[in-house]
Design a protein around this motif. Structure first.
Motif, PDB file in Angstrom:
ATOM      1  N   VAL A   1       0.837  -1.207   0.000  1.00 47.06           N
ATOM      2  CA  VAL A   1       0.000   0.000   0.000  1.00 47.06           C
ATOM      3  C   VAL A   1       0.870   1.254   0.000  1.00 47.06           C
ATOM      4  N   ASP A   2       1.929   1.278   0.791  1.00 46.51           N
ATOM      5  CA  ASP A   2       2.829   2.433   0.810  1.00 46.51           C
ATOM      6  C   ASP A   2       3.474   2.655  -0.555  1.00 46.51           C
TER       7      ASP A   2
ATOM      8  N   ILE B   1       2.353   1.769  -3.543  1.00 45.22           N
ATOM      9  CA  ILE B   1       1.386   2.160  -4.574  1.00 45.22           C
ATOM     10  C   ILE B   1       1.267   3.677  -4.674  1.00 45.22           C
ATOM     11  N   GLU B   2       1.445   4.374  -3.561  1.00 45.09           N
ATOM     12  CA  GLU B   2       1.343   5.836  -3.559  1.00 45.09           C
ATOM     13  C   GLU B   2       2.352   6.491  -4.501  1.00 45.09           C
ATOM     14  N   TYR B   3       3.450   5.814  -4.792  1.00 46.17           N
ATOM     15  CA  TYR B   3       4.475   6.365  -5.680  1.00 46.17           C
ATOM     16  C   TYR B   3       4.245   5.973  -7.134  1.00 46.17           C
TER      17      TYR B   3
ATOM     18  N   GLU C   1      -1.497   4.553 -13.658  1.00 48.15           N
ATOM     19  CA  GLU C   1      -2.162   5.421 -12.692  1.00 48.15           C
ATOM     20  C   GLU C   1      -3.104   4.551 -11.874  1.00 48.15           C
TER      21      GLU C   1
ATOM     22  N   SER D   1      -6.018   3.728  -9.019  1.00 48.44           N
ATOM     23  CA  SER D   1      -7.198   4.262  -8.330  1.00 48.44           C
ATOM     24  C   SER D   1      -7.960   3.109  -7.685  1.00 48.44           C
TER      25      SER D   1
ATOM     26  N   LEU E   1      -8.136   1.822  -4.678  1.00 50.84           N
ATOM     27  CA  LEU E   1      -7.353   0.895  -3.861  1.00 50.84           C
ATOM     28  C   LEU E   1      -8.220   0.325  -2.742  1.00 50.84           C
TER      29      LEU E   1
END
Length: 151
Positions: free
Chosen positions: A86-87, A89-91, A115, A117, A119
């Motif tokens: 999860v951390d 994926i933010e990048y 991109e 979305s 999640l």
């Protein structure tokens, strides 16, 4: 190799990069089979949906749905694996040209990005008597749209 396969490989190598300091974690492309060892992270591409992009143009954006399953030995390990995914994926997730070769021997060039979305993270509950290896499991699901690098 087509772009969809390059996206599949990019997510698999992205996961291998996330867990490169944890060599005990096995990364598999597709749902694992009966010989799975714990801990394992698997990635599986799901349906593709074409979304209208421009009036008068037949080209559509391809929205893909992904499921990453984390199979662990206990709750703490499962939560740590999911937290790292999860951390990361933010990048975002870069897409590479694997026609040039594969890591670690080759560093293929970046050709775009996915991109992310929608999640979602869900623990999957299975009775241990039914399947011990799948007891501590979580699913990370999300959708992506591919954006190529344009010159």
């Amino acid at each position: 190799m087509n772009i969809l396969r390059k996206q599949d490989l990019s997510i698999t190598y992205w996961l291998k990069g996330i867990f490169s300091t944890m060599p005990a974690i096995q990364i598999v492309d597709g749902f694992p089979d009966a010989s799975m060892t714990l801990p394992t992270v698997s990635v599986e591409a799901q349906p593709i949906v074409g979304l209208p992009f421009e009036l008068g143009n037949r080209i559509s954006l391809k929205q893909r749905f992904w499921i990453i399953d984390a199979f662990a030995q206990n709750k703490a390990q499962r939560d740590e694996i999911v937290g790292l995914i999860v951390d990361a994926i933010e990048y975002g997730i870069s897409v590479y040209n694997y026609d040039q070769g594969f890591p670690p021997g080759v560093s293929p060039s970046k050709i775009g990005a996915l991109e992310v979305s929608d999640l979602r993270v869900s623990p999957i509950r299975v009775f241990p008597e039914l399947q011990e290896k799948m007891y501590w499991r979580a699913s990370v699901s999300f959708t992506t749209i591919y954006h190529p690098i344009t010159s």
